[in-house]
Design an enzyme around this catalytic site. Structure first.
Site, PDB file in Angstrom:
ATOM      1  N   SER A 159       0.852  -1.182   0.000  1.00  0.00           N
ATOM      2  CA  SER A 159       0.000   0.000   0.000  1.00  0.00           C
ATOM      3  C   SER A 159       0.889   1.232   0.000  1.00  0.00           C
ATOM      4  O   SER A 159       2.006   1.205   0.525  1.00  0.00           O
ATOM      5  CB  SER A 159      -0.898   0.019   1.242  1.00  0.00           C
ATOM      6  OG  SER A 159      -1.565   1.266   1.366  1.00  0.00           O
ATOM      7  N   TYR A 213      -1.657  -0.037  10.263  1.00  0.00           N
ATOM      8  CA  TYR A 213      -1.650  -0.446   8.862  1.00  0.00           C
ATOM      9  C   TYR A 213      -0.399   0.057   8.160  1.00  0.00           C
ATOM     10  O   TYR A 213       0.253  -0.689   7.417  1.00  0.00           O
ATOM     11  CB  TYR A 213      -2.907   0.088   8.180  1.00  0.00           C
ATOM     12  CG  TYR A 213      -3.094  -0.360   6.749  1.00  0.00           C
ATOM     13  CD1 TYR A 213      -3.387  -1.683   6.451  1.00  0.00           C
ATOM     14  CD2 TYR A 213      -2.999   0.549   5.703  1.00  0.00           C
ATOM     15  CE1 TYR A 213      -3.568  -2.099   5.135  1.00  0.00           C
ATOM     16  CE2 TYR A 213      -3.186   0.146   4.385  1.00  0.00           C
ATOM     17  CZ  TYR A 213      -3.470  -1.181   4.103  1.00  0.00           C
ATOM     18  OH  TYR A 213      -3.646  -1.576   2.806  1.00  0.00           O
TER      19      TYR A 213
END
Length: 264
Positions: free
Chosen positions: A137, A150
């Site tokens: 990501s 995250y």
């Protein structure tokens, strides 16, 4: 016939990857923890060619289940040409308010499980001189408010596999790191809140929302082209450069764009 194994294969990007792989002639081994949905998805592809689809329902954070999965591959004479570590989880919560159990769960799914599965599959990948694809990501490249766990997990994922790429290059194994931004998938709909329950506020975002089908096609194109890294979203790529070149300005703009996160 080449075989690809995809985690988180029953929904979102995983399902788009499964479909794209099937259409490109791969035999697809679908792995997901949602047994009911996985069976339904595998049946959809199986109606077209049952010999090219297999499925295994399991929790990728279960170390024994991963070992059993690899043993199943061995016992069934399966080859493994491409491993796609796609399954993931995120959270939307301020770091100081978030329970440690949430951070541990995010790290277990987004970092530990891909590492464990990849290492267990190394003999098969060496034999096929195959490829590993990891769905990272842009949050692993730059900080995003409300996503401390995250961001940490995806950053760790990138660092581990950048090192691994150099270490296994002599075995003919390739590693493709994919860095999408915002995709229209269930990962954000299933995001955890600070207490481990579903997040109760909508997500903030920057750039365009892209479809999983668009992303899946780009991933296989990048694999075929022999790329090592895929940055499919130009806007967030520029944002990551801004973070490196002018971090204070980036922080100011991020706080402005993600201000609603600070209210949670």
């Amino acid at each position: 016939m080449k075989t690809v194994m995809i985690t988180g294969a029953a929904s979102g990007l995983g399902w788009a990857l499964s479909t794209a792989a099937f259409e490109r002639g791969y035999r697809v081994v679908m792995v997901d923890m949602n047994a009911v949905l996985l069976e339904a998805r595998a049946e959809v592809l199986g109606r077209r060619d049952p010999q090219r689809v297999a499925s295994r329902a399991l929790d990728i954070t279960d170390a024994q289940a991963l070992q059993d999965l690899v043993m199943w591959l061995h016992n069934n004479g399966e080859r493994l040409d491409v491993l796609i570590n796609n399954a993931g989880i995120t959270h939307r919560s301020l770091a100081a308010r978030t329970a440690s159990s949430v951070f541990r769960k995010v790290m277990a799914v987004d970092w530990q499980a891909p590492v464990d599965l990849t290492l267990a599959c190394m003999p098969l990948l060496r034999e096929s001189r195959g490829a590993i694809i990891n769905i990272g990501s842009m949050a692993g490249w730059m900080p995003v408010l409300g996503r401390a766990g995250y961001c940490s997990a995806k950053s760790a994922l990138a660092q581990f596999f950048e090192v691994l790429r150099a270490e296994v290059a002599g075995d003919g194994i390739r590693v493709l790191m994919v860095y999408p931004s915002f995709l229209d998938t269930p990962i954000e709909k299933n995001a955890l809140g600070h207490d481990g329950k579903p997040a109760r506020h909508s997500r903030s975002m920057i750039g365009r929302m892209q479809t999983p089908e668009w992303m899946a096609s780009g991933i296989f194109d990048a694999l075929d082209a022999g790329k090592k890294r895929l940055f499919p979203d130009r806007f967030t790529w520029f944002a990551s450069l801004l973070w490196r070149l002018a971090p204070d300005l980036y922080q100011k703009l991020m706080v402005r764009k993600f201000a609603s996160e600070l209210e949670q």
